[in-house]
Design a protein around this motif. Structure first.
Motif, PDB file in Angstrom:
ATOM      1  N   PRO A 137      46.306  27.491 -24.135  1.00 66.60           N
ATOM      2  CA  PRO A 137      44.996  27.938 -23.650  1.00 66.60           C
ATOM      3  C   PRO A 137      44.360  26.945 -22.667  1.00 66.60           C
ATOM      4  O   PRO A 137      44.446  25.736 -22.860  1.00 66.60           O
ATOM      5  CB  PRO A 137      44.138  28.039 -24.918  1.00 66.60           C
ATOM      6  N   VAL A 138      43.756  27.488 -21.631  1.00 64.92           N
ATOM      7  CA  VAL A 138      43.045  26.668 -20.643  1.00 64.92           C
ATOM      8  C   VAL A 138      41.925  25.910 -21.351  1.00 64.92           C
ATOM      9  O   VAL A 138      41.169  26.490 -22.137  1.00 64.92           O
ATOM     10  CB  VAL A 138      42.450  27.564 -19.529  1.00 64.92           C
ATOM     11  N   SER A 139      41.841  24.607 -21.091  1.00 65.15           N
ATOM     12  CA  SER A 139      40.808  23.805 -21.769  1.00 65.15           C
ATOM     13  C   SER A 139      40.312  22.703 -20.844  1.00 65.15           C
ATOM     14  O   SER A 139      40.548  21.533 -21.097  1.00 65.15           O
ATOM     15  CB  SER A 139      41.350  23.199 -23.061  1.00 65.15           C
ATOM     16  N   VAL A 140      39.675  23.091 -19.753  1.00 66.52           N
ATOM     17  CA  VAL A 140      39.173  22.103 -18.793  1.00 66.52           C
ATOM     18  C   VAL A 140      37.801  21.589 -19.236  1.00 66.52           C
ATOM     19  O   VAL A 140      37.100  22.243 -20.007  1.00 66.52           O
ATOM     20  CB  VAL A 140      39.049  22.709 -17.379  1.00 66.52           C
ATOM     21  N   SER A 141      37.449  20.428 -18.722  1.00 66.64           N
ATOM     22  CA  SER A 141      36.122  19.861 -18.998  1.00 66.64           C
ATOM     23  C   SER A 141      35.210  20.072 -17.796  1.00 66.64           C
ATOM     24  O   SER A 141      35.631  19.928 -16.649  1.00 66.64           O
ATOM     25  CB  SER A 141      36.236  18.370 -19.281  1.00 66.64           C
ATOM     26  N   ALA A 142      33.972  20.428 -18.069  1.00 67.80           N
ATOM     27  CA  ALA A 142      32.979  20.556 -16.993  1.00 67.80           C
ATOM     28  C   ALA A 142      31.839  19.567 -17.233  1.00 67.80           C
ATOM     29  O   ALA A 142      30.747  19.724 -16.719  1.00 67.80           O
ATOM     30  CB  ALA A 142      32.454  21.987 -16.933  1.00 67.80           C
ATOM     31  N   GLU A 143      32.132  18.544 -18.015  1.00 69.74           N
ATOM     32  CA  GLU A 143      31.090  17.567 -18.358  1.00 69.74           C
ATOM     33  C   GLU A 143      31.222  16.301 -17.519  1.00 69.74           C
ATOM     34  O   GLU A 143      32.205  16.117 -16.812  1.00 69.74           O
ATOM     35  CB  GLU A 143      31.210  17.191 -19.848  1.00 69.74           C
ATOM     36  N   GLY A 144      30.249  15.425 -17.643  1.00 68.02           N
ATOM     37  CA  GLY A 144      30.297  14.129 -16.976  1.00 68.02           C
ATOM     38  C   GLY A 144      30.455  14.271 -15.473  1.00 68.02           C
ATOM     39  O   GLY A 144      29.749  15.053 -14.835  1.00 68.02           O
ATOM     40  N   ALA A 145      31.428  13.520 -14.927  1.00 68.87           N
ATOM     41  CA  ALA A 145      31.623  13.517 -13.478  1.00 68.87           C
ATOM     42  C   ALA A 145      32.074  14.889 -12.965  1.00 68.87           C
ATOM     43  O   ALA A 145      31.991  15.173 -11.762  1.00 68.87           O
ATOM     44  CB  ALA A 145      32.658  12.457 -13.102  1.00 68.87           C
ATOM     45  N   ALA A 146      32.568  15.752 -13.862  1.00 75.66           N
ATOM     46  CA  ALA A 146      33.013  17.089 -13.436  1.00 75.66           C
ATOM     47  C   ALA A 146      31.832  18.041 -13.248  1.00 75.66           C
ATOM     48  O   ALA A 146      31.958  19.076 -12.586  1.00 75.66           O
ATOM     49  CB  ALA A 146      33.990  17.670 -14.459  1.00 75.66           C
ATOM     50  N   LYS A 147      30.692  17.684 -13.820  1.00 74.61           N
ATOM     51  CA  LYS A 147      29.564  18.610 -13.842  1.00 74.61           C
ATOM     52  C   LYS A 147      29.091  19.043 -12.448  1.00 74.61           C
ATOM     53  O   LYS A 147      28.902  20.241 -12.210  1.00 74.61           O
ATOM     54  CB  LYS A 147      28.407  18.012 -14.646  1.00 74.61           C
ATOM     55  N   PRO A 148      28.894  18.088 -11.517  1.00 75.12           N
ATOM     56  CA  PRO A 148      28.454  18.510 -10.183  1.00 75.12           C
ATOM     57  C   PRO A 148      29.446  19.480  -9.522  1.00 75.12           C
ATOM     58  O   PRO A 148      29.031  20.395  -8.803  1.00 75.12           O
ATOM     59  CB  PRO A 148      28.369  17.205  -9.387  1.00 75.12           C
ATOM     60  N   TYR A 149      30.735  19.284  -9.771  1.00 74.34           N
ATOM     61  CA  TYR A 149      31.741  20.201  -9.211  1.00 74.34           C
ATOM     62  C   TYR A 149      31.586  21.589  -9.841  1.00 74.34           C
ATOM     63  O   TYR A 149      31.668  22.610  -9.163  1.00 74.34           O
ATOM     64  CB  TYR A 149      33.157  19.686  -9.473  1.00 74.34           C
ATOM     65  N   TYR A 150      31.397  21.590 -11.156  1.00 73.94           N
ATOM     66  CA  TYR A 150      31.216  22.863 -11.854  1.00 73.94           C
ATOM     67  C   TYR A 150      30.004  23.614 -11.277  1.00 73.94           C
ATOM     68  O   TYR A 150      30.084  24.815 -10.985  1.00 73.94           O
ATOM     69  CB  TYR A 150      31.029  22.610 -13.360  1.00 73.94           C
ATOM     70  N   GLU A 151      28.907  22.873 -11.097  1.00 72.04           N
ATOM     71  CA  GLU A 151      27.688  23.509 -10.569  1.00 72.04           C
ATOM     72  C   GLU A 151      27.932  24.045  -9.161  1.00 72.04           C
ATOM     73  O   GLU A 151      27.503  25.152  -8.816  1.00 72.04           O
ATOM     74  CB  GLU A 151      26.519  22.515 -10.542  1.00 72.04           C
TER      75      GLU A 151
END
Ligand code: HEC
Ligand code: HEC
Length: 253
Positions: free
Chosen positions: A138-152
């Motif tokens: 299963p896909v399990s990527v993180s959208a937290e921390g330094a990834a958050k601005p990319y997610y947004e």
């Protein structure tokens, strides 16, 4: 916008809003049963030819450079699940990278070899091989921390109307799911089948190549392969796909 373009956009919007949002499904769920069977059959899904070439490349030494296999022994175990965690923040640079980016990084930094290049058969093969080791995970990527601005940024991209047809990704991939468009059934637009073999390409292509096709479809800017814009979008799509199994190499029309 041309009159034809306006009519096309108007016809689409007339359909929109009716199909349900609901649970996100893989792209293969919207294929004909025949193509679903073909995707699942390694002997009939041409994507496996790239997987085989990738495996061969993975195991090979090139001159003095260590082969991938010298650092990644028993890849079926050591790299199982790796693809399901991309895109992710690269600890060294603090930037978001996808699976292809990680492979290129290993090549440049650990093997001291020139980049393979986006959409090269070698990189597609390696990416397909590594992704295939995660089939079913299963896909399990993180959208937290330094990834958050990319997610947004990816989410904003997904929701922004763009191009001459002034359509957002969400209008098709949420609002029109299940509807027919030029012979395709519109899916939730997730990337779990990529790299995928597309009949239209007569070959294997990356998720970014598919994104460029959708950008072109609405007459919007096509961003570069590996651009931050598409990486951010890829992360957002992966968050939407959380819990869905990796299916690469997919088979598509
Ligand atoms: C005019 C409608 C439309 C718009 C707008 C659109 N797409 Fe698509 N997209 C399609 C169609 C049709 C397909 C092929 C059938 C399918 O898999 O949905 C597709 C395929 C895809 C796929 C491949 C799915 C798979 O499993 O093969 C992804 C990913 C995707 N789109 C993402 C996006 C993103 C991100 C955007 C916004 C930048 C976008 N699309 C905009 C119509 C659209
Ligand atoms: C000299 C050793 C070395 C070689 C050669 C090497 N790698 Fe790596 N690779 C690493 C290390 C160390 C990491 C962990 C990197 C990190 O997290 O910063 C890694 C990480 C990876 C990952 C991500 C794993 C994960 O769980 O996120 C993939 C995929 C990968 N390598 C593929 C390859 C491929 C494909 C090749 C050949 C083109 C290759 N590597 C060559 C050392 C190597």
């Amino acid at each position: 916008m041309s009159a034809a373009g306006r009519a096309f956009a108007a016809a689409l919007l007339a359909l929109a809003g009716t199909a349900g949002a609901g649970e996100i499904k893989s792209g293969s769920a919207f294929l004909s049963p025949q193509m679903q069977r073909q995707q699942a059959d390694q002997a009939r899904n041409p994507g496996w030819l790239w997987v085989e070439q990738g495996e061969e490349l993975f195991s090979r030494r090139e001159g003095d450079a260590p082969g991938c296999i010298s650092c990644h022994a028993d890849p079926g175990r050591s790299l199982r699940g790796a693809a399901a965690r991309y895109p992710q923040i690269d600890a060294a640079s603090g930037k978001l990278i996808n699976l292809e980016g990680r492979i290129e990084q290993c090549r440049a930094v650990r093997q001291k070899r020139p980049a393979l290049g986006h959409e090269s058969q070698e990189l597609l093969g390696l990416a397909a091989y590594v992704a295939s080791l995660s089939q079913g995970v299963p896909v399990s990527v993180s959208a937290e921390g330094a990834a958050k601005p990319y997610y947004e940024a990816g989410k904003a991209f997904y929701e922004r109307r763009q191009g001459q047809l002034n359509l957002a990704c969400t209008q098709c991939h949420d609002g029109l799911v299940g509807r027919k468009l030029r012979g395709d059934t519109i899916s939730h637009g997730v990337g779990t089948g990529y790299p995928a073999y597309r009949l239209e390409w007569n070959g294997l292509g990356s998720l970014h190549r598919r994104l460029r096709a959708c950008s072109l479809g609405v007459r919007a800017t096509q961003f570069d392969y590996g651009s931050d814009d598409y990486l951010a979008l890829e992360l957002y799509l992966a968050v939407r796909a959380r819990g869905l199994p990796v299916e690469a190499p997919g088979l598509r029309r």
